[in-house]
Design a protein around this motif. Sequence first.
Motif, mmCIF file in Angstrom:
data_model
loop_
_atom_site.group_PDB
_atom_site.id
_atom_site.type_symbol
_atom_site.label_atom_id
_atom_site.label_comp_id
_atom_site.label_asym_id
_atom_site.label_seq_id
_atom_site.Cartn_x
_atom_site.Cartn_y
_atom_site.Cartn_z
ATOM 1 N N TYR A 1 -17.835 38.338 -77.421
ATOM 2 C CA TYR A 1 -17.344 39.649 -77.843
ATOM 3 C C TYR A 1 -18.416 40.698 -77.553
ATOM 4 O O TYR A 1 -19.585 40.379 -77.330
ATOM 5 N N GLU A 2 -17.993 41.941 -77.560
ATOM 6 C CA GLU A 2 -18.903 43.073 -77.411
ATOM 7 C C GLU A 2 -18.536 44.098 -78.469
ATOM 8 O O GLU A 2 -17.360 44.418 -78.637
ATOM 9 N N VAL A 3 -19.511 44.603 -79.174
ATOM 10 C CA VAL A 3 -19.270 45.711 -80.097
ATOM 11 C C VAL A 3 -19.389 46.971 -79.249
ATOM 12 O O VAL A 3 -20.479 47.421 -78.919
ATOM 13 N N ALA A 4 -18.235 47.508 -78.881
ATOM 14 C CA ALA A 4 -18.202 48.650 -77.961
ATOM 15 C C ALA A 4 -18.126 49.985 -78.688
ATOM 16 O O ALA A 4 -18.389 51.029 -78.090
ATOM 17 N N GLY A 5 -17.767 49.961 -79.966
ATOM 18 C CA GLY A 5 -17.653 51.227 -80.671
ATOM 19 C C GLY A 5 -17.436 51.050 -82.163
ATOM 20 O O GLY A 5 -17.123 49.956 -82.636
ATOM 21 N N PHE A 6 -17.623 52.151 -82.876
ATOM 22 C CA PHE A 6 -17.460 52.191 -84.328
ATOM 23 C C PHE A 6 -16.568 53.370 -84.699
ATOM 24 O O PHE A 6 -16.636 54.428 -84.069
ATOM 25 N N PHE A 7 -15.753 53.177 -85.739
ATOM 26 C CA PHE A 7 -14.922 54.247 -86.294
ATOM 27 C C PHE A 7 -15.400 54.529 -87.723
ATOM 28 O O PHE A 7 -15.736 53.597 -88.459
ATOM 29 N N PHE A 8 -15.384 55.814 -88.113
ATOM 30 C CA PHE A 8 -15.905 56.198 -89.418
ATOM 31 C C PHE A 8 -15.145 57.415 -89.931
ATOM 32 O O PHE A 8 -15.162 58.478 -89.320
ATOM 33 N N TRP A 9 -14.463 57.252 -91.071
ATOM 34 C CA TRP A 9 -13.762 58.374 -91.710
ATOM 35 C C TRP A 9 -14.183 58.381 -93.165
ATOM 36 O O TRP A 9 -13.679 57.603 -93.973
ATOM 37 N N GLN A 10 -15.129 59.216 -93.495
ATOM 38 C CA GLN A 10 -15.782 59.183 -94.793
ATOM 39 C C GLN A 10 -16.346 60.557 -95.112
ATOM 40 O O GLN A 10 -16.404 61.416 -94.254
ATOM 41 N N ILE B 1 -26.818 60.887 -88.931
ATOM 42 C CA ILE B 1 -27.607 60.525 -87.741
ATOM 43 C C ILE B 1 -28.257 59.155 -87.945
ATOM 44 O O ILE B 1 -28.193 58.280 -87.069
ATOM 45 N N HIS B 2 -28.859 58.968 -89.096
ATOM 46 C CA HIS B 2 -29.492 57.677 -89.387
ATOM 47 C C HIS B 2 -28.451 56.553 -89.400
ATOM 48 O O HIS B 2 -28.701 55.450 -88.897
ATOM 49 N N PHE B 3 -27.299 56.828 -89.971
ATOM 50 C CA PHE B 3 -26.221 55.841 -90.048
ATOM 51 C C PHE B 3 -25.784 55.378 -88.656
ATOM 52 O O PHE B 3 -25.634 54.181 -88.402
ATOM 53 N N ILE B 4 -25.605 56.314 -87.741
ATOM 54 C CA ILE B 4 -25.192 55.960 -86.372
ATOM 55 C C ILE B 4 -26.264 55.088 -85.718
ATOM 56 O O ILE B 4 -25.953 54.040 -85.135
ATOM 57 N N HIS B 5 -27.510 55.499 -85.831
ATOM 58 C CA HIS B 5 -28.605 54.698 -85.261
ATOM 59 C C HIS B 5 -28.642 53.301 -85.880
ATOM 60 O O HIS B 5 -28.828 52.302 -85.171
ATOM 61 N N GLN B 6 -28.480 53.232 -87.201
ATOM 62 C CA GLN B 6 -28.586 51.948 -87.895
ATOM 63 C C GLN B 6 -27.453 51.004 -87.524
ATOM 64 O O GLN B 6 -27.677 49.801 -87.336
ATOM 65 N N LEU B 7 -26.229 51.519 -87.416
ATOM 66 C CA LEU B 7 -25.113 50.666 -86.996
ATOM 67 C C LEU B 7 -25.368 50.078 -85.609
ATOM 68 O O LEU B 7 -25.177 48.880 -85.386
ATOM 69 N N ARG B 8 -25.777 50.923 -84.690
ATOM 70 C CA ARG B 8 -26.042 50.449 -83.331
ATOM 71 C C ARG B 8 -27.146 49.402 -83.327
ATOM 72 O O ARG B 8 -27.061 48.411 -82.600
ATOM 73 N N ALA B 9 -28.174 49.590 -84.144
ATOM 74 C CA ALA B 9 -29.267 48.615 -84.218
ATOM 75 C C ALA B 9 -28.804 47.317 -84.877
ATOM 76 O O ALA B 9 -29.089 46.222 -84.368
ATOM 77 N N ASP B 10 -28.084 47.411 -85.981
ATOM 78 C CA ASP B 10 -27.664 46.216 -86.707
ATOM 79 C C ASP B 10 -26.729 45.325 -85.898
ATOM 80 O O ASP B 10 -26.668 44.118 -86.138
ATOM 81 N N PHE C 1 -19.244 56.031 -80.939
ATOM 82 C CA PHE C 1 -19.061 56.308 -82.360
ATOM 83 C C PHE C 1 -18.066 57.446 -82.507
ATOM 84 O O PHE C 1 -18.263 58.527 -81.955
ATOM 85 N N VAL C 2 -16.975 57.187 -83.236
ATOM 86 C CA VAL C 2 -15.962 58.207 -83.488
ATOM 87 C C VAL C 2 -15.825 58.378 -84.997
ATOM 88 O O VAL C 2 -15.650 57.406 -85.729
ATOM 89 N N PRO D 1 -27.836 66.588 -78.240
ATOM 90 C CA PRO D 1 -28.124 65.929 -76.953
ATOM 91 C C PRO D 1 -28.098 64.401 -77.007
ATOM 92 O O PRO D 1 -27.533 63.758 -76.123
ATOM 93 N N GLU D 2 -28.663 63.789 -78.047
ATOM 94 C CA GLU D 2 -28.699 62.329 -78.099
ATOM 95 C C GLU D 2 -27.317 61.703 -78.323
ATOM 96 O O GLU D 2 -27.121 60.516 -78.055
ATOM 97 N N PHE D 3 -26.352 62.474 -78.817
ATOM 98 C CA PHE D 3 -25.021 61.930 -79.093
ATOM 99 C C PHE D 3 -23.947 62.454 -78.140
ATOM 100 O O PHE D 3 -22.803 62.011 -78.189
ATOM 101 N N SER D 4 -24.305 63.382 -77.286
ATOM 102 C CA SER D 4 -23.345 63.937 -76.332
ATOM 103 C C SER D 4 -22.850 62.847 -75.388
ATOM 104 O O SER D 4 -23.637 62.148 -74.772
ATOM 105 N N GLY D 5 -21.534 62.687 -75.342
ATOM 106 C CA GLY D 5 -20.937 61.689 -74.452
ATOM 107 C C GLY D 5 -20.812 60.302 -75.045
ATOM 108 O O GLY D 5 -20.177 59.434 -74.471
ATOM 109 N N ASN D 6 -21.409 60.076 -76.237
ATOM 110 C CA ASN D 6 -21.265 58.752 -76.854
ATOM 111 C C ASN D 6 -20.758 58.827 -78.293
ATOM 112 O O ASN D 6 -20.584 57.812 -78.940
#
Length: 194
Positions: free
Chosen positions: A68-77, A96-105, A113-114, A144-149
């Motif tokens: 499997y590949e974790v290709a993306g995350f959804f978040f409505w909160q 910002i920290h949450f997005i970084h942490q999910l990708r790292a974990d 990330f949507v 800039p770090e999140f543009s396009g992703n």
Amino acid sequence: FEYTDEKTKKVWHYAGYKESPNRWEVGTDPKPIGWYAGMQYDGDISRCKDVLSNLPKYIPGATTSTQYEVAGFFFWQGDKDRYDAAIAKHYKTNLIHFIHQLRADFASPNAKFVLATLGQTPMEGAKGNDAEIFKAQMGVQVMPEFSGNTACVYSKPFCHGGSSNGHYNGNAETYMDVGQAMGRAMVSLLSSTG
């Protein structure tokens, strides 16, 4: 982080990861409760990793060698964050920290990330804590770090009554419409990377 209450002028320390309770006045000793900052995140991540490590148990036809590949995350909160001015003002930093942490974990640094805004918050005229959260949610996608992703869906047009604190009156059409809009945003992000 620390925050000075504008009305009382008290300075509060807000809990960092594994601290408890959620806040205490600076200069006093915290009195831990049966909760710590990050408790829900830890539980959610643990449960997700359990599913990913036991795919045959949860997905018909999967085997122990299924990849499997974790290709993306959804978040409505954001609902609980709007009840505290300090947390609302710190929302963007936390997001910002949450997005970084999910990708790292999940060892998925390129995962998309949507997120979606709170359904009751208007694009124009939002005030107070709701405005802080809305601005953070809509603003992260253009950094800039999140543009396009990373993308944010403005969800108010898809909400058919109620608000986040009442789970949109349990309206299935709201959840379907917001989910479809978030799905389209994810497809767009994934398509733009080939």
